[in-house]
Design an enzyme around this catalytic site. Structure first.
Site, PDB file in Angstrom:
ATOM      1  CG  ASP A   1      -1.898   1.038   1.343  1.00 24.29           C
ATOM      2  OD1 ASP A   1      -1.740   2.063   0.651  1.00 24.29           O
ATOM      3  OD2 ASP A   1      -2.875   0.867   2.103  1.00 24.29           O
TER       4      ASP A   1
ATOM      5  CE1 TYR B   1      -9.217   9.754 -10.216  1.00 24.35           C
ATOM      6  CE2 TYR B   1     -10.292  11.118 -11.874  1.00 24.35           C
ATOM      7  CZ  TYR B   1      -9.243  10.302 -11.484  1.00 24.35           C
ATOM      8  OH  TYR B   1      -8.216  10.046 -12.364  1.00 24.35           O
TER       9      TYR B   1
ATOM     10  CG  PHE C   1       0.633   4.269 -13.436  1.00 26.94           C
ATOM     11  CD1 PHE C   1       0.056   4.833 -14.568  1.00 26.94           C
ATOM     12  CD2 PHE C   1       1.913   3.742 -13.551  1.00 26.94           C
ATOM     13  CE1 PHE C   1       0.735   4.866 -15.774  1.00 26.94           C
ATOM     14  CE2 PHE C   1       2.604   3.776 -14.751  1.00 26.94           C
ATOM     15  CZ  PHE C   1       2.010   4.345 -15.862  1.00 26.94           C
TER      16      PHE C   1
ATOM     17  CB  THR D   1      -6.840  12.894 -14.488  1.00 26.03           C
ATOM     18  OG1 THR D   1      -8.025  13.053 -15.263  1.00 26.03           O
ATOM     19  CG2 THR D   1      -7.102  13.475 -13.102  1.00 26.03           C
ATOM     20  CG  ASP D   2      -8.754  15.253 -19.084  1.00 26.65           C
ATOM     21  OD1 ASP D   2      -9.173  14.500 -18.172  1.00 26.65           O
ATOM     22  OD2 ASP D   2      -9.186  15.190 -20.256  1.00 26.65           O
ATOM     23  CD  GLU D   3     -12.270  12.954 -14.826  1.00 33.54           C
ATOM     24  OE1 GLU D   3     -12.879  13.142 -13.774  1.00 33.54           O
ATOM     25  OE2 GLU D   3     -12.478  12.000 -15.581  1.00 33.54           O
TER      26      GLU D   3
ATOM     27  CE  LYS E   1      -4.748  11.306 -10.444  1.00 34.93           C
ATOM     28  NZ  LYS E   1      -3.662  10.293 -10.324  1.00 34.93           N
TER      29      LYS E   1
HETATM   30  P1  NAD Z   1      -7.013   1.635 -12.211  1.00 38.33           P
HETATM   31  O1  NAD Z   1      -8.086   1.903 -11.220  1.00 38.33           O
HETATM   32  O2  NAD Z   1      -7.249   0.686 -13.322  1.00 38.33           O
HETATM   33  O3  NAD Z   1      -5.704   1.135 -11.437  1.00 38.33           O
HETATM   34  C1  NAD Z   1      -5.268   1.677 -10.225  1.00 38.33           C
HETATM   35  C2  NAD Z   1      -4.271   0.703  -9.590  1.00 38.33           C
HETATM   36  O4  NAD Z   1      -3.776   1.292  -8.363  1.00 38.33           O
HETATM   37  C3  NAD Z   1      -4.888  -0.649  -9.214  1.00 38.33           C
HETATM   38  O5  NAD Z   1      -4.038  -1.698  -9.642  1.00 38.33           O
HETATM   39  C4  NAD Z   1      -4.973  -0.605  -7.698  1.00 38.33           C
HETATM   40  O6  NAD Z   1      -4.855  -1.881  -7.075  1.00 38.33           O
HETATM   41  C5  NAD Z   1      -3.779   0.300  -7.354  1.00 38.33           C
HETATM   42  N1  NAD Z   1      -3.937   0.954  -6.046  1.00 38.33           N
HETATM   43  C6  NAD Z   1      -5.030   1.621  -5.590  1.00 38.33           C
HETATM   44  N2  NAD Z   1      -4.804   2.061  -4.347  1.00 38.33           N
HETATM   45  C7  NAD Z   1      -3.538   1.688  -4.012  1.00 38.33           C
HETATM   46  C8  NAD Z   1      -2.724   1.880  -2.871  1.00 38.33           C
HETATM   47  N3  NAD Z   1      -3.186   2.528  -1.789  1.00 38.33           N
HETATM   48  N4  NAD Z   1      -1.459   1.401  -2.878  1.00 38.33           N
HETATM   49  C9  NAD Z   1      -0.979   0.721  -3.962  1.00 38.33           C
HETATM   50  N5  NAD Z   1      -1.725   0.507  -5.067  1.00 38.33           N
HETATM   51  C10 NAD Z   1      -2.975   0.978  -5.093  1.00 38.33           C
HETATM   52  O7  NAD Z   1      -6.596   3.067 -12.749  1.00 38.33           O
HETATM   53  P2  NAD Z   1      -6.035   3.498 -14.192  1.00 38.33           P
HETATM   54  O8  NAD Z   1      -7.172   3.818 -15.075  1.00 38.33           O
HETATM   55  O9  NAD Z   1      -5.009   2.531 -14.633  1.00 38.33           O
HETATM   56  O10 NAD Z   1      -5.342   4.888 -13.808  1.00 38.33           O
HETATM   57  C11 NAD Z   1      -3.975   4.926 -13.411  1.00 38.33           C
HETATM   58  C12 NAD Z   1      -3.600   6.363 -13.101  1.00 38.33           C
HETATM   59  O11 NAD Z   1      -3.798   7.174 -14.259  1.00 38.33           O
HETATM   60  C13 NAD Z   1      -4.449   7.001 -12.002  1.00 38.33           C
HETATM   61  O12 NAD Z   1      -3.599   7.805 -11.210  1.00 38.33           O
HETATM   62  C14 NAD Z   1      -5.453   7.858 -12.755  1.00 38.33           C
HETATM   63  O13 NAD Z   1      -5.851   8.963 -11.986  1.00 38.33           O
HETATM   64  C15 NAD Z   1      -4.637   8.278 -13.958  1.00 38.33           C
HETATM   65  N6  NAD Z   1      -5.408   8.574 -15.193  1.00 38.33           N
HETATM   66  C16 NAD Z   1      -6.293   7.661 -15.687  1.00 38.33           C
HETATM   67  C17 NAD Z   1      -6.962   7.941 -16.882  1.00 38.33           C
HETATM   68  C18 NAD Z   1      -7.940   6.964 -17.483  1.00 38.33           C
HETATM   69  O14 NAD Z   1      -8.596   7.297 -18.478  1.00 38.33           O
HETATM   70  N7  NAD Z   1      -8.070   5.749 -16.967  1.00 38.33           N
HETATM   71  C19 NAD Z   1      -6.738   9.157 -17.541  1.00 38.33           C
HETATM   72  C20 NAD Z   1      -5.840  10.075 -16.997  1.00 38.33           C
HETATM   73  C21 NAD Z   1      -5.163   9.757 -15.824  1.00 38.33           C
HETATM   74  O1  TDX Z   2     -22.343   3.879 -17.071  1.00 30.82           O
HETATM   75  C1  TDX Z   2     -21.842   4.923 -17.509  1.00 30.82           C
HETATM   76  N1  TDX Z   2     -22.597   5.720 -18.343  1.00 30.82           N
HETATM   77  C2  TDX Z   2     -22.136   6.895 -18.845  1.00 30.82           C
HETATM   78  O2  TDX Z   2     -22.856   7.584 -19.597  1.00 30.82           O
HETATM   79  C3  TDX Z   2     -20.503   5.357 -17.184  1.00 30.82           C
HETATM   80  C4  TDX Z   2     -19.641   4.518 -16.282  1.00 30.82           C
HETATM   81  C5  TDX Z   2     -20.062   6.545 -17.725  1.00 30.82           C
HETATM   82  N2  TDX Z   2     -20.851   7.312 -18.501  1.00 30.82           N
HETATM   83  C6  TDX Z   2     -20.330   8.589 -19.030  1.00 30.82           C
HETATM   84  C7  TDX Z   2     -19.728   9.514 -17.964  1.00 30.82           C
HETATM   85  C8  TDX Z   2     -18.635  10.230 -18.728  1.00 30.82           C
HETATM   86  O3  TDX Z   2     -19.168  11.351 -19.398  1.00 30.82           O
HETATM   87  O4  TDX Z   2     -19.237   8.277 -19.891  1.00 30.82           O
HETATM   88  C9  TDX Z   2     -18.164   9.216 -19.761  1.00 30.82           C
HETATM   89  C10 TDX Z   2     -16.904   8.481 -19.361  1.00 30.82           C
HETATM   90  O5  TDX Z   2     -17.095   8.005 -18.053  1.00 30.82           O
HETATM   91  P1  TDX Z   2     -15.973   7.147 -17.287  1.00 30.82           P
HETATM   92  O6  TDX Z   2     -15.580   5.992 -18.132  1.00 30.82           O
HETATM   93  O7  TDX Z   2     -16.467   6.879 -15.911  1.00 30.82           O
HETATM   94  O8  TDX Z   2     -14.729   8.142 -17.302  1.00 30.82           O
HETATM   95  P2  TDX Z   2     -14.545   9.633 -16.746  1.00 30.82           P
HETATM   96  O9  TDX Z   2     -15.495   9.929 -15.655  1.00 30.82           O
HETATM   97  O10 TDX Z   2     -14.530  10.554 -17.925  1.00 30.82           O
HETATM   98  O11 TDX Z   2     -13.063   9.498 -16.097  1.00 30.82           O
HETATM   99  C11 TDX Z   2     -12.022   8.759 -16.784  1.00 30.82           C
HETATM  100  O12 TDX Z   2     -11.152   9.632 -17.467  1.00 30.82           O
HETATM  101  C12 TDX Z   2     -10.287  10.423 -16.709  1.00 30.82           C
HETATM  102  C13 TDX Z   2     -11.234   7.896 -15.809  1.00 30.82           C
HETATM  103  O13 TDX Z   2     -12.112   7.028 -15.109  1.00 30.82           O
HETATM  104  C14 TDX Z   2     -10.435   8.727 -14.862  1.00 30.82           C
HETATM  105  O14 TDX Z   2      -9.635   7.892 -14.003  1.00 30.82           O
HETATM  106  C15 TDX Z   2      -9.537   9.620 -15.664  1.00 30.82           C
HETATM  107  O15 TDX Z   2      -8.829  10.493 -14.817  1.00 30.82           O
END
Ligand code: NAD
Ligand code: TDX
Length: 344
Positions: free
Chosen positions: A63, A157, A85, A129-131, A161
């Site tokens: 962790d 969230y 990550f 993240t861009d969020e 971040k």
């Molecule tokens: P994910 O949820 O798929 O993976 C997160 C991982 O972190 C998991 O393997 C989980 O077990 C691990 N984790 C969570 N808490 C932990 C802790 N306390 N200690 C150690 N490990 C821990 O997420 P993802 O989509 O792969 O995103 C990875 C990173 O990229 C995140 O920081 C997220 O904010 C960022 N990000 C994601 C997206 C996207 O579209 N998915 C876009 C921009 C940025």
């Molecule tokens: O059931 C759904 N129905 C729906 O309409 C879900 C799960 C999402 N949505 C919409 C919400 C958003 O406008 O789709 C869009 C994408 O949703 P998510 O997949 O939950 O992504 P988002 O909230 O945009 O965030 C993702 O991109 C930025 C990642 O989960 C984040 O970790 C990352 O930082």
């Protein structure tokens, strides 16, 4: 050879990043560190752990909030660089409860920074993240997020971040820790956890279920194939200037309705029978769009994969890996699905 600690390596993007570096035989030893929360899955790394050899890749369960565990992994493996990550990553879960988001995304990042500072790492890349920039108006298509856009997070969230990014920035200014921050748009591709829009919709259709579209379905995201993101991160880690922020995006704005249409067409499903409009996500950001001019200008990175093809590759991956997502869509997942979608 540098030793790179990859936190969150068993998640979606972390495991794709490890896969890319091992596949390319990049000269780096990787220490995959992950708590294996509901989103972490050792199956994402299994073949790599079996084939890469311990001098290239090791896995440590732990962790990031546990300072002793983090410190031990630095000492045991002589970590020289960090790519961070690990996070709670799902917006909807942060609305159901923000505690774990503050704990992992804020406190965990602080713990990691303190250990990295004490051990004197050469690079610390915060995967952001861009969020954190909030939302953009849909009637001004020329407006995009730049690295100068003020932080204005709207969900627990993105607030967690943004707090993490601010802490990382402060360790550069106060302690001269050589940090880099990236802010990326929505990723898609293999190993994406099926609570997020694209893998949820694809797997629901494969199960004969409806797909829940929030609100009017006209929210816009900028979609980037995960391997393009991983290439950008590798470029920033190796060539970025410490203290700088780099936006990463696909220049690929698409409404959720359009994404749904593309998925339905590819999977031969009918809109009226398959789509269920459901109550909107509270505080739902309307539009994200990234200006990625800086990373292109300074590091020469731009996306390579076209959405039209990469979405097909992604859907095919879910067809070919039913055992992977069916194992996830049980147990805890079913409880979450019921809480999140029942009565919407
Ligand atoms: P994910 O949820 O798929 O993976 C997160 C991982 O972190 C998991 O393997 C989980 O077990 C691990 N984790 C969570 N808490 C932990 C802790 N306390 N200690 C150690 N490990 C821990 O997420 P993802 O989509 O792969 O995103 C990875 C990173 O990229 C995140 O920081 C997220 O904010 C960022 N990000 C994601 C997206 C996207 O579209 N998915 C876009 C921009 C940025
Ligand atoms: O059931 C759904 N129905 C729906 O309409 C879900 C799960 C999402 N949505 C919409 C919400 C958003 O406008 O789709 C869009 C994408 O949703 P998510 O997949 O939950 O992504 P988002 O909230 O945009 O965030 C993702 O991109 C930025 C990642 O989960 C984040 O970790 C990352 O930082």
């Amino acid at each position: 050879m540098p030793t790179l600690l990859v936190t969150g390596a068993a998640g979606f993007i972390g495991s794709n990043f490890v896969r890319m570096l091992i596949g390319r035989c990049e000269p780096v030893k990787l220490v995959a560190f992950d708590k294996l929360t509901y989103a972490g899955n050792l199956a994402n790394l299994k073949d790599l752990l079996e084939s890469a050899g311990k001098d290239r890749l090791v896995f440590v369960k732990g962790d990031i909030c546990d300072a002793d565990a983090v410190s031990r992994v630095f000492d045991e493996h002589k970590v020289t660089q960090v790519i961070h990550f690990a996070a709670e990553s799902h917006v909807d879960r942060s609305i159901l409860g923000s505690g774990p988001f503050i704990q992992t995304n804020v406190v965990g990042t602080q713990v990691l920074l303190d250990v990295a500072k004490a051990k004197g790492v050469e690079r610390f890349l915060q995967v952001g993240t861009d969020e954190v920039y909030g939302t953009l108006p849909e009637d001004k298509p020329e407006e995009k997020f730049t690295e100068q856009t003020p932080l204005a997070p709207n969900s627990p969230y993105s607030a967690s971040k943004a707090a993490a990014d601010c802490l990382v920035r402060s360790y550069f200014h106060t302690f001269h820790l050589p940090v880099l921050i990236t802010r990326c748009s929505n990723n898609y591709g293999p190993y994406h956890f099926p609570e997020k829009l694209i893998p949820l919709f694809v797997t629901n259709l494969m199960e004969g279920k409806k797909v829940p579209l929030y609100g009017d379905g006209l929210n816009v995201r900028d979609w980037l194939y995960v391997e393009d993101h991983c290439e950008a991160l590798w470029a920033v880690l190796n060539k970025g200037t410490p203290g700088e922020v780099y936006n990463i995006g696909g220049n690929n704005e698409i409404t959720n309705r359009k994404i749904t249409e593309v998925i339905l067409t590819e999977m031969g499903a009918d809109w009226d029978k398959s789509v269920q409009y459901v109550k909107d996500r509270p505080g739902h950001d309307r539009r994200y769009a990234i200006d990625a001019a800086k990373i292109k200008r300074e590091l020469g990175w731009e996306p390579k994969r076209r959405f039209e093809e990469a979405i097909k590759t992604t859907i095919q991956w879910y067809r070919d890996h039913e055992h992977w997502w069916r194992a996830i869509k049980s147990g805890e997942y079913l409880k979450y699905y019921e809480t999140q979608y029942a009565g919407r």
